[in-house]
Design a protein around this motif. Structure first.
Motif, PDB file in Angstrom:
ATOM      1  N   THR A 180      -2.841  -4.090   0.073  1.00 29.85           N
ATOM      2  CA  THR A 180      -2.406  -4.643   1.359  1.00 29.85           C
ATOM      3  C   THR A 180      -3.416  -5.657   1.885  1.00 29.85           C
ATOM      4  O   THR A 180      -3.047  -6.756   2.318  1.00 29.85           O
ATOM      5  N   SER A 181      -4.692  -5.309   1.847  1.00 28.50           N
ATOM      6  CA  SER A 181      -5.716  -6.221   2.363  1.00 28.50           C
ATOM      7  C   SER A 181      -5.730  -7.526   1.591  1.00 28.50           C
ATOM      8  O   SER A 181      -5.836  -8.609   2.170  1.00 28.50           O
ATOM      9  N   LEU A 182      -5.609  -7.448   0.275  1.00 27.29           N
ATOM     10  CA  LEU A 182      -5.622  -8.659  -0.547  1.00 27.29           C
ATOM     11  C   LEU A 182      -4.368  -9.486  -0.304  1.00 27.29           C
ATOM     12  O   LEU A 182      -4.433 -10.719  -0.161  1.00 27.29           O
ATOM     13  N   ALA A 183      -3.206  -8.834  -0.253  1.00 21.73           N
ATOM     14  CA  ALA A 183      -1.959  -9.557  -0.015  1.00 21.73           C
ATOM     15  C   ALA A 183      -1.982 -10.258   1.333  1.00 21.73           C
ATOM     16  O   ALA A 183      -1.538 -11.413   1.470  1.00 21.73           O
ATOM     17  N   ARG A 184      -2.500  -9.578   2.341  1.00 20.67           N
ATOM     18  CA  ARG A 184      -2.587 -10.175   3.672  1.00 20.67           C
ATOM     19  C   ARG A 184      -3.503 -11.397   3.661  1.00 20.67           C
ATOM     20  O   ARG A 184      -3.188 -12.443   4.251  1.00 20.67           O
ATOM     21  N   ALA A 185      -4.632 -11.281   2.973  1.00 17.49           N
ATOM     22  CA  ALA A 185      -5.569 -12.399   2.908  1.00 17.49           C
ATOM     23  C   ALA A 185      -4.970 -13.585   2.156  1.00 17.49           C
ATOM     24  O   ALA A 185      -5.140 -14.746   2.553  1.00 17.49           O
ATOM     25  N   VAL A 186      -4.252 -13.309   1.069  1.00 12.85           N
ATOM     26  CA  VAL A 186      -3.624 -14.386   0.308  1.00 12.85           C
ATOM     27  C   VAL A 186      -2.538 -15.058   1.138  1.00 12.85           C
ATOM     28  O   VAL A 186      -2.416 -16.291   1.171  1.00 12.85           O
ATOM     29  N   ALA A 187      -1.727 -14.254   1.821  1.00 10.39           N
ATOM     30  CA  ALA A 187      -0.674 -14.821   2.652  1.00 10.39           C
ATOM     31  C   ALA A 187      -1.260 -15.670   3.775  1.00 10.39           C
ATOM     32  O   ALA A 187      -0.750 -16.749   4.096  1.00 10.39           O
ATOM     33  N   ARG A 188      -2.318 -15.206   4.390  1.00 12.20           N
ATOM     34  CA  ARG A 188      -2.996 -15.977   5.448  1.00 12.20           C
ATOM     35  C   ARG A 188      -3.531 -17.299   4.885  1.00 12.20           C
ATOM     36  O   ARG A 188      -3.442 -18.361   5.521  1.00 12.20           O
ATOM     37  N   GLN A 189      -4.045 -17.233   3.677  1.00 14.89           N
ATOM     38  CA  GLN A 189      -4.582 -18.432   3.023  1.00 14.89           C
ATOM     39  C   GLN A 189      -3.484 -19.450   2.725  1.00 14.89           C
ATOM     40  O   GLN A 189      -3.689 -20.664   2.826  1.00 14.89           O
ATOM     41  N   LEU A 190      -2.265 -18.979   2.366  1.00 19.42           N
ATOM     42  CA  LEU A 190      -1.185 -19.856   1.934  1.00 19.42           C
ATOM     43  C   LEU A 190      -0.191 -20.189   3.035  1.00 19.42           C
ATOM     44  O   LEU A 190       0.792 -20.912   2.776  1.00 19.42           O
ATOM     45  N   ALA A 191      -0.392 -19.664   4.244  1.00 16.60           N
ATOM     46  CA  ALA A 191       0.626 -19.788   5.286  1.00 16.60           C
ATOM     47  C   ALA A 191       1.063 -21.232   5.505  1.00 16.60           C
ATOM     48  O   ALA A 191       2.240 -21.523   5.711  1.00 16.60           O
ATOM     49  N   HIS A 192       0.139 -22.164   5.471  1.00 16.08           N
ATOM     50  CA  HIS A 192       0.469 -23.563   5.750  1.00 16.08           C
ATOM     51  C   HIS A 192       1.141 -24.255   4.574  1.00 16.08           C
ATOM     52  O   HIS A 192       1.634 -25.379   4.726  1.00 16.08           O
ATOM     53  N   ASP A 193       1.133 -23.605   3.394  1.00 12.05           N
ATOM     54  CA  ASP A 193       1.800 -24.211   2.247  1.00 12.05           C
ATOM     55  C   ASP A 193       3.314 -23.972   2.286  1.00 12.05           C
ATOM     56  O   ASP A 193       4.041 -24.487   1.435  1.00 12.05           O
TER      57      ASP A 193
END
Length: 864
Positions: A180-193
């Motif tokens: 969950t923590s990793l998925a959340r961080a990846v999603a936050r990183q890619l949100a603007h894409d």
């Protein structure tokens, strides 16, 4: 390792193989030759993990070096390139993980866009790019600030690149691994894409499959009219530019898979990142299994903190105890905690939360009760992650009754298990071996069982899951029954292979390689069989198999303890052949300490007599030749000659000619003790081709090592030095070499170098042998020959003490010196006597007789 016609770039780094340069932000980095070779090897094989042995052979070919040398260079590279560039696979090896461009050298100079004058090249990768952006208010439902993600830089970078490439990516792993923590961080990183941002949908609280579309809609702020199919209405209202993170799918995996399949078909530009303990098994799915955080193999302060598990533990303790730092005082405990908890992030978080109450040492001491101790983490954690037990309860509840039964029975294994043993131990009248195979596959899919890939796959439970499985066994009143069955299955499997080996179906080396992975399980089975409520006959059967295996594996002291534990179980009712095999085994594993030569002769004498009466086969040949060797060590050459002659007649029989090489080797040993080096050389030379063809790595090593030693005794010192180098090279290339072989080879090599006058090089080889000695026979075993080195170095007091150490060791073992050993001792003593009175020398020898291993090492390394 890398072609010279290319240049390799990642982030702000450029590697130029042709000039052996590493440029960071356009400037040459200060990088040693070995570190450059390590990096080159990792990049050349970036598509896979390189084991530590592979890297050592690539970077230090034909040289024996310690693993910590490799770790030091990897640590230096991480400091230079960033922790994400090189990933540690715990206990196995390393992998280069950064995104890489390989460019032709001719065009590389113009391939990078020019930046502003004096500016550093812009970093590559979505993680770096997103760090400079401001999150739009409409970019999803993720919090603006997330807790720092520790130890997952490489995984975050990899997923940041994979998610846009795949419409469905599933992040898989056991509960508490940090999905969950990793998925959340990846999603936050890619949100603007994604034009409409990234949206997190928590599914753990959804229990009704029919409520799934509504849960997704609620998270996205979408109203579903409820006039048609909910999944169809949801698909109509998705704009198709979103990234959906469906978190915790494992309890509804089939309905989630159906919904995801519908959404991907209906919304062409939708991307989904799912977290689950098992895959959705859709054609479009790109599964990624998340491993544990990296754990250091050795506690080295400079390197430990670069490993994700240690970094996470230290960061979490530091958040509760400001000023907490990793230092020499707590390093061993922290590394032990990380290793015992398998690098599992949740377990590390919970362990860190207990440090204020128990201290680091206290947490380490209580890890055996981890399911009771590891609780009370952060208050805003999901309920299923409040304690280690609730996390395991959540995963366990998702299993079918038969899967639960197989899981808990697998908890009896220690250190992993093979498929055949798993099928035998977990099956019963209701679950046959093929059903166990299916359930094992399901447990792997659900991230309950870990697969260690290899030519023959092995399986294991993480230690925390194993503790939970044992609790389930005890709760179901199966613990003792399954332990007994485990011990019986172990005996059956190993005994079957042993018998096949004796019939020539496989070589000794093949047998050792097949059986060695089960040594931890063998130990557990012996402990049960020898303990209260155990089985005496089974215990003796297990230790008799163990003796041959552990002798060949070079693990004498451990097996000696097992056999001494089982010895009181022998009584008048014990079958003679069992007694004979036990005596032979005890004599073998007691070879270098623990059992005196006189006792070994008694054991072997009894074994010879029984085997001769019961079955004159290979075990008799082994007993006769072993007796001859031990008798010669004790100075009883008449008995040695008699047993050698009996063995000679035996191995001339066609069925037993495979043992002729062993007989010739033991003949050579007897001739050495009789001071007949020419005859010994002849015996070893005749033994060599036979032993090579037998496939017996341990006997082959002893033949090679003694051939070199005989050349030394004959005065062929240069030839001896050359042959010892060949022996060491052979050991470096052999998958069956071990610490004991290396300890013998390096110290005998040092002895030959001493004879050659290369004293500095001899000392270097002694130092090189230390880690191998620590793991096997100890440096004291070589005190007699090393006394001569000390004497020729002018360290006369140390030489006399080493002679005394050797005196005491031989007396304990009941062994005499070979004539060559005697001459070595006399040569050392002559140098000491030329400078010091006899009374002082005797005092030093007496002092040396009480040296323990640490004191001997200190004496030889000049730290006494």
């Amino acid at each position: 390792m890398l072609p010279n016609d290319s240049i390799y770039r990642f982030d702000n780094v450029e590697l130029r193989p042709s000039t052996r340069q590493l440029l960071v932000e356009g400037q040459p980095a200060n990088l040693g030759a070995r570190a450059f070779d390590v990096l080159s090897a990792l990049i050349a094989h970036r598509e896979r993990m390189l084991s530590k042995n592979e890297l050592l052979e690539m970077v230090w070919p034909n040289v024996v070096v310690e693993e910590n040398n490799l770790q030091v260079h990897v640590s230096a590279l991480r400091k230079l390139l960033g922790a994400k560039a090189i990933v540690t696979i715990p206990g196995r090896g390393y992998r280069f993980a950064a995104e890489l461009d390989a460019l032709p050298a001719a065009s590389a100079a113009v391939s990078r866009p020019a930046g502003p004058a004096g500016a550093a090249p812009a970093p590559r990768g979505a993680a770096a790019a997103s760090a400079t952006r401001v999150l739009r208010s409409d970019a999803g439902n993720l919090p603006a600030l997330l807790p720092p993600l520790v130890g997952r830089d490489a995984e975050q970078t990899m997923l940041g690149e994979l998610v846009p490439q795949h419409r469905l990516l599933s992040l898989l792993g056991p509960g508490g691994i940090g999905k969950t923590s990793l998925a959340r961080a990846v999603a936050r990183q890619l949100a603007h894409d994604f034009r409409d941002g990234a949206w997190m949908v928590e599914l753990a609280t959804v229990s009704d499959p029919a409520a799934l579309p509504g849960a997704v809609a609620l998270a996205l702020g979408i109203n579903l009219p409820g006039r048609a199919d909910a999944a169809a209405e949801l698909a109509e209202r998705l704009r198709g530019h979103e990234l959906l993170v469906l978190d915790n799918c494992e309890h509804l995996v089939d309905p989630v898979a159906a919904l995801v399949s519908h959404l991907l078909d209906a919304v062409p530009r939708l991307h989904i990142l799912a977290t689950s303990q098992e895959p959705l098994k859709l054609a479009a799915e790109r599964p990624v299994r998340l491993g544990a955080l990296a754990v250091p193999d050795h506690a080295a302060l400079a390197d430990a903190a670069t490993h994700g598990a240690v970094a996470l533990f230290v960061a979490r303790v530091g958040a509760m105890q400001p000023g907490f730092r990793l230092d020499d005082g707590n390093l061993d405990a922290v590394v032990d905690i990380c290793r015992e908890l398998d690098g599992l992030p949740l377990a590390l978080e919970l362990a860190a939360a207990r440090v204020p109450l128990l201290g680091v040492q206290g947490v380490r001491r209580h890890l055996a009760q981890r399911l009771h101790v590891l609780k009370n983490g952060v208050r805003d954690a999901p309920t299923r992650h409040r304690t280690l037990r609730t996390t395991l309860d959540w995963s366990h509840a998702l299993l079918s009754p038969d899967e639960q039964k197989v899981f808990r029975r697998l908890g009896v294994f220690v250190g992993g298990f093979g498929l055949e043993l798993a099928q035998q131990v977990a099956s019963d009248e209701h679950i046959d071996v093929w059903a166990v195979l299916d359930h094992l596959g399901d447990l792997v899919d659900k991230s309950i069982v870990v697969v260690d890939a290899g030519p023959v796959p092995r399986y294991r439970l993480l230690e925390t899951a194993r503790a939970y499985a044992r609790e389930q066994l005890e709760a179901s009143s199966e613990w003792e029954t399954v332990r007994q069955w485990h011990a019986r299955c172990m005996h059956s499997a190993l005994d079957r292979r042993t018998r096949a080996g004796r019939l020539g179906a496989e070589t000794v080396d093949q047998w050792v390689q097949a059986c060695s992975p089960e040594i931890d399980n063998l130990r557990s089975a012996i402990e049960w069989a020898c303990g209260p409520g155990g089985d005496a006959a089974l215990a003796l059967g297990l230790v008799n198999i163990a003796a041959v295996l552990m002798y060949q594996a070079g693990r004498y002291p451990e097996c000696l303890r097992w056999m001494q534990m089982a010895e009181p179980l022998i009584d008048e009712a014990t079958p003679p052949l069992v007694v004979a095999e036990f005596g032979l085994g005890l004599a073998l594993v007691g070879l270098h300490g623990g059992i005196s030569a006189q006792r070994r002769m008694q054991l072997l004498d009894q074994a010879c007599d029984i085997f001769e009466r019961e079955r004159p086969d290979g075990l008799l040949a082994l007993s006769l030749s072993s007796y001859a060797y031990v008798a010669a060590v004790s100075g009883d050459f008449e008995s040695a000659g008699r047993r050698l002659e009996q063995c000679r007649r035996l191995v001339e029989q066609p069925a037993l000619r495979a043992f002729k090489g062993t007989w010739l080797y033991c003949t050579g040993m007897v001739r050495r003790y009789q001071d007949q080096p020419v005859q010994a050389l002849m015996a070893y030379s005749q033994a060599l081709p036979l032993v090579r063809s037998e496939g017996n790595a341990r006997t082959l090593f002893h033949v090679l090592n003694n051939l070199a030693a005989i050349h030394h005794e004959l005065g062929h010192v240069d030839e001896a030095v050359s042959q010892f180098r060949g022996v060491i090279d052979h050991l470096q290339r052999s998958p069956l070499s071990d610490a004991q072989m290396m300890a013998f080879a390096l110290n005998w090599y040092a002895h030959a170098l001493t004879g050659q006058g290369a004293l500095d090089e001899a000392q270097a080889q002694v130092l090189r042998s230390l880690p191998h000695c620590r793991r096997s026979v100890g440096l004291r075993h070589f005190a007699g020959m090393l006394a001569l080195l000390a004497a020729r170095q002018g360290r006369l007091r140390e030489a006399a003490m080493l002679i005394g150490c050797d005196d005491a060791a031989r007396q304990r073992r009941g062994e005499k010196r070979t004539p060559s050993d005697q001459r070595t001792m006399e040569a050392a003593l002559a140098l000491v006597s030329a400078a010091h009175p006899a009374v002082l020398i005797e005092a030093w020898r007496l002092e040396g007789s009480s040296l323990d291993e640490d004191a001997t090492v200190a004496l030889l390394t000049g730290h006494s």
